[in-house]
Design a protein around this motif. Sequence first.
Motif, PDB file in Angstrom:
ATOM      1  N   GLY A  13       0.817  -1.216  -0.040  1.00 18.12           N
ATOM      2  CA  GLY A  13       0.162  -0.111   0.000  1.00 18.12           C
ATOM      3  C   GLY A  13       0.885   1.291   0.020  1.00 18.12           C
ATOM      4  O   GLY A  13       0.332   2.468   0.150  1.00 18.12           O
ATOM      5  N   LYS A  14       2.095   1.048  -0.117  1.00 18.49           N
ATOM      6  CA  LYS A  14       2.777   2.442  -0.258  1.00 18.49           C
ATOM      7  C   LYS A  14       3.172   2.985  -1.649  1.00 18.49           C
ATOM      8  O   LYS A  14       3.622   4.118  -1.660  1.00 18.49           O
ATOM      9  N   LEU A  15       2.668   2.410  -2.782  1.00 18.47           N
ATOM     10  CA  LEU A  15       2.493   3.169  -3.951  1.00 18.47           C
ATOM     11  C   LEU A  15       1.272   2.892  -4.374  1.00 18.47           C
ATOM     12  O   LEU A  15       0.467   1.688  -4.632  1.00 18.47           O
ATOM     13  N   ASN A  16       0.090   3.929  -4.731  1.00 21.91           N
ATOM     14  CA  ASN A  16      -1.074   3.662  -5.231  1.00 21.91           C
ATOM     15  C   ASN A  16      -1.012   4.419  -6.588  1.00 21.91           C
ATOM     16  O   ASN A  16      -0.993   5.654  -6.834  1.00 21.91           O
ATOM     17  N   PHE A  17      -1.219   3.496  -7.555  1.00 16.65           N
ATOM     18  CA  PHE A  17      -1.326   4.100  -9.236  1.00 16.65           C
ATOM     19  C   PHE A  17      -2.644   5.020  -9.286  1.00 16.65           C
ATOM     20  O   PHE A  17      -2.226   5.909 -10.118  1.00 16.65           O
ATOM     21  N   SER A  18      -3.513   4.783  -8.638  1.00 14.74           N
ATOM     22  CA  SER A  18      -4.653   5.356  -8.775  1.00 14.74           C
ATOM     23  C   SER A  18      -4.686   6.997  -8.378  1.00 14.74           C
ATOM     24  O   SER A  18      -5.201   7.963  -8.902  1.00 14.74           O
ATOM     25  N   ALA A  19      -3.606   7.222  -7.786  1.00 14.75           N
ATOM     26  CA  ALA A  19      -3.307   8.624  -7.210  1.00 14.75           C
ATOM     27  C   ALA A  19      -2.973   9.334  -8.389  1.00 14.75           C
ATOM     28  O   ALA A  19      -2.649  10.701  -8.263  1.00 14.75           O
ATOM     29  N   LEU A  20      -2.233   8.935  -9.362  1.00 17.93           N
ATOM     30  CA  LEU A  20      -1.906   9.424 -10.634  1.00 17.93           C
ATOM     31  C   LEU A  20      -2.909   9.731 -11.708  1.00 17.93           C
ATOM     32  O   LEU A  20      -2.714  10.459 -12.773  1.00 17.93           O
ATOM     33  N   THR A  29       7.111   8.130  -9.369  1.00 18.27           N
ATOM     34  CA  THR A  29       6.527   7.081 -10.727  1.00 18.27           C
ATOM     35  C   THR A  29       5.976   7.965 -11.570  1.00 18.27           C
ATOM     36  O   THR A  29       6.175   7.789 -12.678  1.00 18.27           O
ATOM     37  N   ALA A  30       5.342   9.012 -11.186  1.00 12.38           N
ATOM     38  CA  ALA A  30       4.858  10.050 -12.130  1.00 12.38           C
ATOM     39  C   ALA A  30       5.871  10.627 -12.888  1.00 12.38           C
ATOM     40  O   ALA A  30       5.769  10.614 -14.230  1.00 12.38           O
ATOM     41  N   ASN A  75      -5.176  12.130 -11.898  1.00 11.15           N
ATOM     42  CA  ASN A  75      -5.339  13.377 -12.389  1.00 11.15           C
ATOM     43  C   ASN A  75      -4.500  13.752 -13.394  1.00 11.15           C
ATOM     44  O   ASN A  75      -4.755  14.934 -14.188  1.00 11.15           O
ATOM     45  N   PHE A  76      -3.425  13.025 -13.441  1.00  8.14           N
ATOM     46  CA  PHE A  76      -2.449  13.628 -14.667  1.00  8.14           C
ATOM     47  C   PHE A  76      -3.077  13.113 -16.085  1.00  8.14           C
ATOM     48  O   PHE A  76      -2.338  13.350 -17.120  1.00  8.14           O
ATOM     49  N   LEU A  77      -3.960  12.421 -16.156  1.00 10.46           N
ATOM     50  CA  LEU A  77      -4.665  12.107 -17.576  1.00 10.46           C
ATOM     51  C   LEU A  77      -5.427  13.112 -18.161  1.00 10.46           C
ATOM     52  O   LEU A  77      -5.738  13.163 -19.330  1.00 10.46           O
ATOM     53  N   SER A  78      -5.587  14.470 -17.453  1.00 10.69           N
ATOM     54  CA  SER A  78      -6.122  15.453 -17.897  1.00 10.69           C
ATOM     55  C   SER A  78      -5.104  15.935 -18.963  1.00 10.69           C
ATOM     56  O   SER A  78      -3.945  16.321 -18.855  1.00 10.69           O
ATOM     57  N   PRO A  79      -5.762  16.572 -20.157  1.00  7.85           N
ATOM     58  CA  PRO A  79      -4.734  16.752 -21.326  1.00  7.85           C
ATOM     59  C   PRO A  79      -3.955  17.954 -20.917  1.00  7.85           C
ATOM     60  O   PRO A  79      -2.634  18.169 -21.054  1.00  7.85           O
ATOM     61  N   GLY A  80      -4.416  19.202 -20.212  1.00  8.82           N
ATOM     62  CA  GLY A  80      -3.723  20.227 -19.706  1.00  8.82           C
ATOM     63  C   GLY A  80      -2.631  19.899 -18.852  1.00  8.82           C
ATOM     64  O   GLY A  80      -1.697  20.587 -18.895  1.00  8.82           O
ATOM     65  N   VAL A  81      -2.923  19.155 -17.834  1.00  6.22           N
ATOM     66  CA  VAL A  81      -1.983  18.904 -16.818  1.00  6.22           C
ATOM     67  C   VAL A  81      -0.771  18.173 -17.298  1.00  6.22           C
ATOM     68  O   VAL A  81       0.222  18.166 -17.150  1.00  6.22           O
ATOM     69  N   ALA A  82      -1.251  17.011 -18.226  1.00  8.46           N
ATOM     70  CA  ALA A  82      -0.228  16.040 -18.656  1.00  8.46           C
ATOM     71  C   ALA A  82       0.653  16.991 -19.693  1.00  8.46           C
ATOM     72  O   ALA A  82       1.938  16.674 -19.771  1.00  8.46           O
ATOM     73  N   ALA A  83       0.223  17.884 -20.514  1.00  8.19           N
ATOM     74  CA  ALA A  83       0.968  18.960 -21.273  1.00  8.19           C
ATOM     75  C   ALA A  83       1.908  19.588 -20.211  1.00  8.19           C
ATOM     76  O   ALA A  83       3.170  19.818 -20.663  1.00  8.19           O
ATOM     77  N   LEU A  84       1.430  19.958 -19.235  1.00  9.28           N
ATOM     78  CA  LEU A  84       2.288  20.847 -18.220  1.00  9.28           C
ATOM     79  C   LEU A  84       3.327  20.078 -17.685  1.00  9.28           C
ATOM     80  O   LEU A  84       4.728  20.447 -17.802  1.00  9.28           O
ATOM     81  N   GLY A  85       3.097  18.940 -17.208  1.00 10.09           N
ATOM     82  CA  GLY A  85       3.848  17.846 -16.650  1.00 10.09           C
ATOM     83  C   GLY A  85       5.040  17.613 -17.654  1.00 10.09           C
ATOM     84  O   GLY A  85       6.347  17.512 -17.279  1.00 10.09           O
ATOM     85  N   LEU A  86       4.591  17.251 -18.901  1.00 12.10           N
ATOM     86  CA  LEU A  86       5.618  16.740 -19.915  1.00 12.10           C
ATOM     87  C   LEU A  86       6.726  17.855 -20.406  1.00 12.10           C
ATOM     88  O   LEU A  86       7.781  17.850 -20.769  1.00 12.10           O
ATOM     89  N   GLY A  87       5.766  19.095 -20.343  1.00 11.84           N
ATOM     90  CA  GLY A  87       6.837  20.224 -20.538  1.00 11.84           C
ATOM     91  C   GLY A  87       7.815  20.601 -19.629  1.00 11.84           C
ATOM     92  O   GLY A  87       9.073  21.030 -19.982  1.00 11.84           O
ATOM     93  N   TYR A  99       6.296  18.576  -7.438  1.00 10.82           N
ATOM     94  CA  TYR A  99       5.606  19.474  -6.550  1.00 10.82           C
ATOM     95  C   TYR A  99       4.160  19.233  -7.187  1.00 10.82           C
ATOM     96  O   TYR A  99       2.933  19.206  -6.679  1.00 10.82           O
ATOM     97  N   LEU A 100       4.260  19.578  -8.606  1.00  8.95           N
ATOM     98  CA  LEU A 100       2.772  19.524  -9.254  1.00  8.95           C
ATOM     99  C   LEU A 100       2.260  17.933  -9.007  1.00  8.95           C
ATOM    100  O   LEU A 100       0.955  17.832  -8.699  1.00  8.95           O
ATOM    101  N   ALA A 101       3.017  16.968  -9.315  1.00  9.94           N
ATOM    102  CA  ALA A 101       2.390  15.586  -8.885  1.00  9.94           C
ATOM    103  C   ALA A 101       1.829  15.277  -7.585  1.00  9.94           C
ATOM    104  O   ALA A 101       1.045  14.749  -7.436  1.00  9.94           O
ATOM    105  N   GLY A 102       2.756  15.667  -6.666  1.00 10.59           N
ATOM    106  CA  GLY A 102       2.271  15.732  -5.150  1.00 10.59           C
ATOM    107  C   GLY A 102       0.945  16.409  -4.887  1.00 10.59           C
ATOM    108  O   GLY A 102       0.040  15.656  -4.262  1.00 10.59           O
ATOM    109  N   ASN A 103       0.721  17.457  -5.414  1.00 10.50           N
ATOM    110  CA  ASN A 103      -0.613  18.245  -5.162  1.00 10.50           C
ATOM    111  C   ASN A 103      -1.706  17.580  -5.958  1.00 10.50           C
ATOM    112  O   ASN A 103      -2.813  17.522  -5.368  1.00 10.50           O
TER     113      ASN A 103
END
Length: 332
Positions: free
Chosen positions: A30-37, A299-300, A39-51, A236-240
């Motif tokens: 239970g120390k790694l929860n993939f479902s917590a990621l 992981t993100a 929110n990164f599936l949003s196109p805008g957020v994904a673009a910012l993260g990959l940028g 920091y973005l991933a954590g939030n």
Amino acid sequence: MVKKHAKNILIQSAKVVFSAGIIYWLVQSGKLNFSALKNFLSPGVAALGLGLILTNLFFVSERWRILIRSQGLPAHVFPVFKLSLIGSFFNFAMPGGVGGDVIKAFYFTRDNPGSKVVAVTSVLMDRILGLFAMIIMALTVMLWDIQHIVKTPALLTLFWFILSLFIVFCVALALIFSPYLYKREILKRVILKLPLSEKFMKLYESVHLYGKDGKRFFAVIIISLIAQVGTILFLYLAGNLAGFSEVPLNTYFLVAPLGFMATAIPISPAGVGVGQAAFYFLFNIYLGEQTEIGPTIITALQVGMFLISLSGAFFYLRRGDRTKASDIEQLA
């Protein structure tokens, strides 16, 4: 040669199993929860993260390019960046014992005949100075938050370890770059007494040249720090996005450099598994509680790095002089 290739495949397989074992343990406990990621599936957020990740890789590539140019070789922005992306891809998909650094150095030599020594030493210095910048970042943040550090025995031990590393790096770089020691041949006389002295001598003479241009040396350090900031902002973005908004930004600036030092140890492909474990324990130590934030955000980052590195696979496949990794290993 066949035996060597088989040995490298065995070592790589062990690394993969090791990484998979750590990931499995983190998920099952239970120390790694993939479902917590999700929110990164949003196109805008994904673009910012990959940028942010792409920005980090660009600055890391520029750091290498500056080191190459300091040796008098032409190195243009986009060709070097393409080689860096190819290297990033092979960090994830490296067959046998070949890693991304070997790949990009090999193809730089292909593109610039007669540059093998510069290609090898520039990659080595790129790694060394990148690690030195991580140490500087971690030590600076620890000093800024020293009151919290001294209250936590584990963090205080880490502080003394990082301070010792900083001193060792400063002394080692000062000795290697010193024009006085070079002219007096003091270190050369020491090297001649070592096994494989001829190879060490060539390495010393090549690495010494990187210290002749102080402005470029400090530019490399500054670029390294900028690259780190981009990566930390991604974390920091991933954590939030994962629901850990209560964790302050300065915590990321302390934990991230320490965690990246652990992932630099070549015991797993691209630091997968090692990074999850390192970030898990470091965040727990600093925050003083059990939390999933460490494995989740690294992981993100690794998923994002892998997606960006696929462009490296594209550039690799477009090359007309592709060579099998096993052949690169023999020639490098």
